[in-house]
Design a protein around this motif. Structure first.
Motif, short mmCIF file in Angstrom:
data_model
loop_
_atom_site.label_atom_id
_atom_site.label_comp_id
_atom_site.label_asym_id
_atom_site.label_seq_id
_atom_site.Cartn_x
_atom_site.Cartn_y
_atom_site.Cartn_z
N VAL A 1 35.62 36.39 35.22
CA VAL A 1 35.45 36.76 33.82
C VAL A 1 36.29 35.86 32.91
O VAL A 1 35.81 35.32 31.91
CB VAL A 1 35.85 38.23 33.59
CG1 VAL A 1 35.64 38.63 32.15
CG2 VAL A 1 35.05 39.14 34.51
N ALA A 2 37.54 35.70 33.27
CA ALA A 2 38.47 34.95 32.42
C ALA A 2 38.05 33.50 32.26
O ALA A 2 38.16 32.93 31.17
CB ALA A 2 39.88 35.03 33.01
N GLU A 3 37.56 32.94 33.33
CA GLU A 3 37.20 31.53 33.30
C GLU A 3 36.15 31.25 32.22
O GLU A 3 36.26 30.32 31.45
CB GLU A 3 36.67 31.12 34.67
CG GLU A 3 36.46 29.62 34.81
CD GLU A 3 35.46 29.30 35.89
OE1 GLU A 3 35.00 30.24 36.59
OE2 GLU A 3 35.10 28.12 36.01
N GLY B 1 46.66 40.02 26.91
CA GLY B 1 46.52 41.37 27.42
C GLY B 1 47.04 41.50 28.85
O GLY B 1 47.32 40.50 29.51
N PHE B 2 47.19 42.75 29.27
CA PHE B 2 47.73 43.04 30.60
C PHE B 2 46.69 43.73 31.49
O PHE B 2 45.97 44.60 31.02
CB PHE B 2 48.90 44.02 30.49
CG PHE B 2 50.19 43.44 30.00
CD1 PHE B 2 51.15 42.98 30.89
CD2 PHE B 2 50.47 43.38 28.64
CE1 PHE B 2 52.35 42.46 30.44
CE2 PHE B 2 51.67 42.86 28.18
CZ PHE B 2 52.63 42.40 29.08
N LEU C 1 45.73 46.68 27.29
CA LEU C 1 46.25 47.03 28.62
C LEU C 1 45.20 47.78 29.42
O LEU C 1 44.59 48.73 28.92
CB LEU C 1 47.50 47.92 28.46
CG LEU C 1 48.01 48.67 29.69
CD1 LEU C 1 48.42 47.70 30.79
CD2 LEU C 1 49.18 49.57 29.32
N VAL C 2 44.98 47.34 30.63
CA VAL C 2 44.09 48.05 31.55
C VAL C 2 44.82 48.25 32.87
O VAL C 2 45.38 47.30 33.42
CB VAL C 2 42.79 47.25 31.80
CG1 VAL C 2 41.90 47.96 32.82
CG2 VAL C 2 42.02 47.04 30.50
N PHE C 3 44.82 49.46 33.35
CA PHE C 3 45.35 49.71 34.69
C PHE C 3 44.22 49.58 35.69
O PHE C 3 43.06 49.88 35.38
CB PHE C 3 45.93 51.12 34.80
CG PHE C 3 47.23 51.31 34.09
CD1 PHE C 3 48.37 50.61 34.48
CD2 PHE C 3 47.33 52.19 33.02
CE1 PHE C 3 49.57 50.79 33.82
CE2 PHE C 3 48.54 52.38 32.37
CZ PHE C 3 49.66 51.67 32.76
N LEU D 1 39.22 44.67 29.60
CA LEU D 1 40.35 44.09 28.88
C LEU D 1 39.85 43.17 27.76
O LEU D 1 40.36 43.22 26.64
CB LEU D 1 41.25 43.30 29.82
CG LEU D 1 42.50 42.74 29.14
CD1 LEU D 1 43.48 43.87 28.86
CD2 LEU D 1 43.17 41.66 29.97
N PHE D 2 38.86 42.36 28.06
CA PHE D 2 38.37 41.43 27.04
C PHE D 2 37.63 42.16 25.92
O PHE D 2 37.60 41.69 24.80
CB PHE D 2 37.53 40.32 27.66
CG PHE D 2 38.37 39.26 28.30
CD1 PHE D 2 39.16 38.42 27.52
CD2 PHE D 2 38.43 39.13 29.68
CE1 PHE D 2 39.96 37.45 28.10
CE2 PHE D 2 39.24 38.16 30.27
CZ PHE D 2 40.01 37.32 29.48
N GLN D 3 37.06 43.31 26.24
CA GLN D 3 36.52 44.12 25.15
C GLN D 3 37.65 44.51 24.20
O GLN D 3 37.52 44.40 22.99
CB GLN D 3 35.87 45.40 25.70
CG GLN D 3 34.48 45.21 26.27
CD GLN D 3 33.97 46.48 26.91
OE1 GLN D 3 34.37 47.58 26.55
NE2 GLN D 3 33.09 46.33 27.89
#
Lengths: 338, 338
Positions: free
Chosen positions: A88-90, A122-123, A147-149, A309-311
DNA sequence: TTGTACGCGTTATCAT
DNA sequence: ATGATAACGCGTACAA
């Protein structure tokens, strides 16, 4: 120290245009003439220009990176989950900064502080087993940093989380043990503070209750995440005067230890002892007999956590109700169960 | 979007001092009065001030982070090596940005470009198996960004490297197979482009030559790093009309595949087939029989690579001869060898 | 379509 | 011991 790095200013000077023009040309800004755009791009290419993300990030107010805080990289689940996040991050051009807590709350706190300072976007966090104070997480939320756990969560913090149905699948596993004839079923769990271990314990308890099996204190084991503690606990459990004839282990690692101890004590798997682990690590299928285990959607969990997280990152002001995504696990039955 | 983050300016205004004073006070600059220093620190604490590393980094000309580029996190060796790097980086206040190439050169190139843009302080890289063009590494050196290779290196680039004595330990492993009576010894290796696989092959060859064993083409296998390729190659090797009676495998993963295939074909380990792997992964000792393997100093390798990298980072203008550190591996003999 | 001027948050330099 | 100002490299609002 001289720094010969090419910057916008250099290109601008050579081409006798302004820095903004160069900036715009390189980013395909619509209102720029094709001619200058190509001149700029060509020269940038020649000079091997690489944009300075740090400068960009200073304006953005955050880094193009997310912080991933996990207990240990060598737990297979986390390595897989990270691959999911990377996917996702890429695509969004974000890097991943990975920090291991090694199950230490103090390190976890320091890492959070450090990453806040780095202004990551973000975390994504999976708790250390020893964490019972949550002030550092509260601090993240206070600063409105996304933040997402995942996997190991923290109920006291109002935020998104991605977890696995630990209760359900543990219950299902114990159901299977009961149906296949086990009479004395034990749970070999992690430290008493660890949420997911306790959820699995609840699933175990529920299944026993469903079938009017008694709850026996000696059959419920809590142990630390290190081989020695596990080995000793395994010895105590298998050495009981009335030992269990089936065990649900919190992890495949724990199951390995039980294999080892069972071998040493001459206990046959699966005829004398049924065994189910958790995580479906690569080696589980190679053991003799192959280990029955719970396959966790680790990659999907990482990917989902990153998506959520990206949302948050892209819609910072949305009012949202913290969502909890529960992913399904799958019981994989192999030779270690009857 | 309102951003309520506290910054130096806010503290300065409240205390009616200049930003520079606040900046100095917080960093324990010597020439600042004890009184103001304490006033500043107290307020910063109250306001929950967190310094903005991005702004700092803009001045430093680089991030307080190093980039680690590896094939796959799920290879146990890399997870361990990263822990070694973390130990060093943490003390110096640096973060680690980890990127997986998944053995793809294209991803490797993109990652390098991206990390250059992020202005990381340095690179620690282990090559993708498919990489044969080294322009992206040359680019790093041209920009004078510190670079250390580890484990899988690239001979064409003049820089520091930390590796393992692949030649020597492979030779030693084959020596052992010969001395324990094996007559037909095979090497089950990785892709033909992979340096470390070829070094091990050379060690294998040297040992055979030392003992006047013939070199048999069918006994030298190259295969891709995916289970299917490995499985097929294992079938071909063990299915030869004159199959080997001992195999040195490039990795434990490959050894697992050979176990599996041997079981399917009814070949007994170790009486009919001796087997030695590489990496000493956790599961190796649990197999039946336990796998003999080469223990790699993965943690030390990561730690050493990081130490050398930070030497480069902290002394950027030193003229230095690129050094190559060779760490020793250790042959661990268990049940899979005679 | 292009240029000017300023801001992002911090530190370094020079001045007081 | 403290303050004022510039600089780090880039993006952007506003002006032309």
């Amino acid at each position: 120290m001289t720094d010969n790095t090419i910057k916008l200013k250099d290109i601008a000077r050579i081409l006798s245009v302004s820095e903004s023009t160069v900036s715009r040309a390189l980013r395909d800004h619509p209102r720029i003439s094709l001619a200058t755009r190509e001149r700029v791009k060509k020269l940038a290419e020649q000079l091997d220009y690489v944009p300075n993300q740090v400068a960009r990030n200073l304006q953005n107010r955050h880094m193009n990176a997310i912080g991933v805080v996990i207990p240990k990289l060598s737990y297979h689940l986390y390595a897989q989950a990270i691959s999911g996040m990377e996917e996702v991050a890429e695509q969004l051009g974000y890097n991943i900064i990975i920090c291991q807590t090694n199950e230490s709350t103090e390190r976890e706190q320091n890492i959070v502080q450090e990453l806040l300072s780095t202004r990551i976007a973000g975390f994504i966090i999976s708790l250390s087993s020893s964490t019972v104070d949550f002030e550092h997480f509260a601090k993240i939320k206070r600063r409105k940093v996304p933040l997402v756990f995942f996997n190991r969560e923290c109920e006291d913090i109002h935020t998104d989380r991605v977890i696995i149905d630990n209760f359900g699948v543990a219950r299902q596993a114990v159901e299977h043990l009961i149906r296949s004839g086990s009479k004395r079923i034990a749970y070999f769990g992690g430290p008493a503070e660890v949420q997911i271990s306790n959820r699995r314990l609840e699933g175990y308890t529920a299944a026993l209750k469903d079938h009017q099996f008694p709850l026996i204190a000696d059959y419920i084991v809590h142990t630390e995440f290190n081989p020695r503690s596990a080995y000793e606990a395994a010895g105590r459990l298998l050495g009981l005067s009335t030992p269990p004839d089936a065990i649900l282990a919190f992890s495949d690692q724990f199951a390995y230890t039980l294999y080892q101890k069972a071998r040493e004590m001459g206990i046959d798997i699966p005829t004398e002892l049924s065994l189910i682990g958790f995580n479906n690590e690569p080696a589980t299928s190679l053991l003799l007999p192959a280990l029955s285990t719970v396959d966790q959607p680790a990659f999907a969990m990482g990917k989902t956590a990153a998506e959520i997280l990206f949302q948050q990152i892209q819609h910072p002001n949305d009012y949202y109700r913290a969502q909890t995504k529960v992913l399904q696990s799958r019981l994989v039955l192999r030779g270690s169960t009857r």
